[in-house]
Design a protein around this motif. Structure first.
Motif, mmCIF file in Angstrom:
data_model
loop_
_atom_site.group_PDB
_atom_site.id
_atom_site.type_symbol
_atom_site.label_atom_id
_atom_site.label_comp_id
_atom_site.label_asym_id
_atom_site.label_seq_id
_atom_site.Cartn_x
_atom_site.Cartn_y
_atom_site.Cartn_z
ATOM 1 N N TYR A 1 0.835 -1.207 0.000
ATOM 2 C CA TYR A 1 0.000 0.000 0.000
ATOM 3 C C TYR A 1 0.872 1.260 0.000
ATOM 4 O O TYR A 1 0.618 2.198 -0.757
ATOM 5 N N PHE A 2 1.922 1.269 0.846
ATOM 6 C CA PHE A 2 2.789 2.448 0.905
ATOM 7 C C PHE A 2 3.593 2.610 -0.387
ATOM 8 O O PHE A 2 3.816 3.735 -0.840
ATOM 9 N N ILE A 3 4.004 1.517 -0.996
ATOM 10 C CA ILE A 3 4.684 1.601 -2.294
ATOM 11 C C ILE A 3 3.723 2.184 -3.334
ATOM 12 O O ILE A 3 4.093 3.073 -4.114
ATOM 13 N N TRP A 4 2.493 1.693 -3.344
ATOM 14 C CA TRP A 4 1.469 2.180 -4.274
ATOM 15 C C TRP A 4 1.250 3.682 -4.109
ATOM 16 O O TRP A 4 1.241 4.440 -5.086
ATOM 17 N N ARG A 5 1.085 4.112 -2.855
ATOM 18 C CA ARG A 5 0.871 5.551 -2.608
ATOM 19 C C ARG A 5 2.073 6.382 -3.038
ATOM 20 O O ARG A 5 1.924 7.459 -3.621
ATOM 21 N N LYS A 6 3.280 5.880 -2.755
ATOM 22 C CA LYS A 6 4.492 6.630 -3.100
ATOM 23 C C LYS A 6 4.673 6.696 -4.617
ATOM 24 O O LYS A 6 5.085 7.738 -5.153
ATOM 25 N N LEU A 7 4.340 5.619 -5.316
ATOM 26 C CA LEU A 7 4.384 5.655 -6.779
ATOM 27 C C LEU A 7 3.461 6.741 -7.313
ATOM 28 O O LEU A 7 3.837 7.502 -8.214
ATOM 29 N N LYS A 8 2.247 6.809 -6.783
ATOM 30 C CA LYS A 8 1.277 7.808 -7.226
ATOM 31 C C LYS A 8 1.769 9.225 -6.927
ATOM 32 O O LYS A 8 1.554 10.138 -7.716
ATOM 33 N N GLU A 9 2.427 9.398 -5.785
ATOM 34 C CA GLU A 9 2.918 10.716 -5.379
ATOM 35 C C GLU A 9 4.126 11.159 -6.205
ATOM 36 O O GLU A 9 4.159 12.279 -6.725
ATOM 37 N N TYR B 1 5.533 9.623 -8.991
ATOM 38 C CA TYR B 1 5.485 9.362 -10.434
ATOM 39 C C TYR B 1 4.028 9.311 -10.906
ATOM 40 O O TYR B 1 3.538 8.265 -11.314
ATOM 41 N N PRO B 2 3.333 10.447 -10.870
ATOM 42 C CA PRO B 2 1.912 10.441 -11.230
ATOM 43 C C PRO B 2 1.649 9.974 -12.663
ATOM 44 O O PRO B 2 0.544 9.533 -12.973
ATOM 45 N N GLU B 3 2.672 10.043 -13.514
ATOM 46 C CA GLU B 3 2.496 9.586 -14.891
ATOM 47 C C GLU B 3 2.510 8.058 -14.997
ATOM 48 O O GLU B 3 2.125 7.489 -16.017
ATOM 49 N N VAL B 4 2.935 7.381 -13.933
ATOM 50 C CA VAL B 4 3.004 5.915 -13.912
ATOM 51 C C VAL B 4 1.677 5.362 -13.410
ATOM 52 O O VAL B 4 1.066 5.895 -12.482
ATOM 53 N N ARG C 1 -1.335 -0.644 -12.102
ATOM 54 C CA ARG C 1 -0.786 -1.659 -13.011
ATOM 55 C C ARG C 1 0.526 -2.222 -12.470
ATOM 56 O O ARG C 1 0.777 -3.425 -12.578
ATOM 57 N N VAL C 2 1.371 -1.374 -11.890
ATOM 58 C CA VAL C 2 2.643 -1.842 -11.327
ATOM 59 C C VAL C 2 2.377 -2.890 -10.250
ATOM 60 O O VAL C 2 2.984 -3.967 -10.248
ATOM 61 N N ILE C 3 1.445 -2.591 -9.352
ATOM 62 C CA ILE C 3 1.113 -3.532 -8.272
ATOM 63 C C ILE C 3 0.475 -4.795 -8.854
ATOM 64 O O ILE C 3 0.815 -5.914 -8.454
ATOM 65 N N ALA C 4 -0.415 -4.636 -9.805
ATOM 66 C CA ALA C 4 -1.072 -5.801 -10.425
ATOM 67 C C ALA C 4 -0.046 -6.700 -11.118
ATOM 68 O O ALA C 4 -0.094 -7.927 -10.962
ATOM 69 N N GLU C 5 0.868 -6.106 -11.866
ATOM 70 C CA GLU C 5 1.877 -6.891 -12.585
ATOM 71 C C GLU C 5 2.819 -7.592 -11.615
ATOM 72 O O GLU C 5 3.187 -8.754 -11.824
ATOM 73 N N GLY C 6 3.214 -6.894 -10.560
ATOM 74 C CA GLY C 6 4.065 -7.526 -9.538
ATOM 75 C C GLY C 6 3.348 -8.661 -8.834
ATOM 76 O O GLY C 6 3.936 -9.717 -8.571
ATOM 77 N N SER C 7 2.070 -8.471 -8.548
ATOM 78 C CA SER C 7 1.267 -9.526 -7.921
ATOM 79 C C SER C 7 1.133 -10.719 -8.856
ATOM 80 O O SER C 7 1.194 -11.874 -8.426
ATOM 81 N N TRP C 8 0.933 -10.445 -10.145
ATOM 82 C CA TRP C 8 0.846 -11.514 -11.143
ATOM 83 C C TRP C 8 2.145 -12.322 -11.150
ATOM 84 O O TRP C 8 2.127 -13.558 -11.105
ATOM 85 N N ASP C 9 3.284 -11.631 -11.188
ATOM 86 C CA ASP C 9 4.576 -12.328 -11.216
ATOM 87 C C ASP C 9 4.770 -13.183 -9.963
ATOM 88 O O ASP C 9 5.285 -14.306 -10.047
ATOM 89 N N PHE C 10 4.366 -12.668 -8.818
ATOM 90 C CA PHE C 10 4.455 -13.437 -7.572
ATOM 91 C C PHE C 10 3.580 -14.683 -7.669
ATOM 92 O O PHE C 10 3.984 -15.775 -7.266
#
Length: 186
Positions: A40-48, A50-53, A57-66
């Protein structure tokens, strides 16, 4: 911290004594919650930062890989071609999972296996952190939940679905439903 302080602290942990089921459940639950908190904190920090990212999707793709990583471990145990609903469900069932998610295996048949999750430390952690109901549902359905779908991706004979989840916010348990993929007749 002196050697005496360290020894006293270690004695208080009682590492040489068996733990109760409740202590085991609490420890496992907190580990799951910490994983969710970190994401959750990684997700929030990404949004803060790197708003263009697309942080979702980053969290979803990482979860998929896991999930793929986890699925390959199950496939190595049974052989991917040999995995039906039973093996797919039991391959991702553990003592800790049953206790923490308050899981109940409702059905194991040739063509379908169903496991209910009556608690979710991921949702609990997100709620404790102040996530909105919409964010919790998105984490469940669109991000963290991708792991479960990916676990079954290496198995050609099954598909997984969650008709209901705790994260939906409708007061229903997660209904992990794994079905056998039927061969299409030409």
């Amino acid at each position: 911290m002196s050697k005496k302080d360290i020894d006293e602290f270690m004695d208080e942990l009682k590492l040489d004594q068996p733990i109760s089921i409740e202590e085991f459940k609490t420890a496992i639950k907190e580990a799951y919650k910490d994983r969710s908190r970190q994401i959750y904190f990684i997700w929030r920090k990404l949004k803060e930062l790197y708003p263009e990212v697309d942080a979702n999707r980053v969290i979803a793709e990482g979860s998929w890989d896991f999930g793929i990583y986890q699925g390959k471990k199950i496939a190595a145990k049974y052989g991917a071609e040999n995995i039906g609903p039973k093996e797919a469900l039991l391959g991702q069932t553990s003592k800790g999972g049953i206790l923490v998610f308050e899981q109940v295996i409702e059905k194991i048949e040739e063509d379908e296996a169903v496991k209910m999750f009556n608690a979710c430390p991921h949702c609990e952690a997100l709620e404790e952190l102040g996530a909105t109901p919409e964010e919790i549902k998105a984490f469940c359905r669109d991000m963290l939940g991708k792991c479960d779908y990916a676990i079954c991706a290496p198995f050609p004979n099954v598909k997984i679905d969650f008709p209901t989840t705790i994260g939906d916010g409708e007061g229903k348990p997660c209904a992990m439903t794994i079905t056998r993929v039927k061969e299409e007749k030409n």
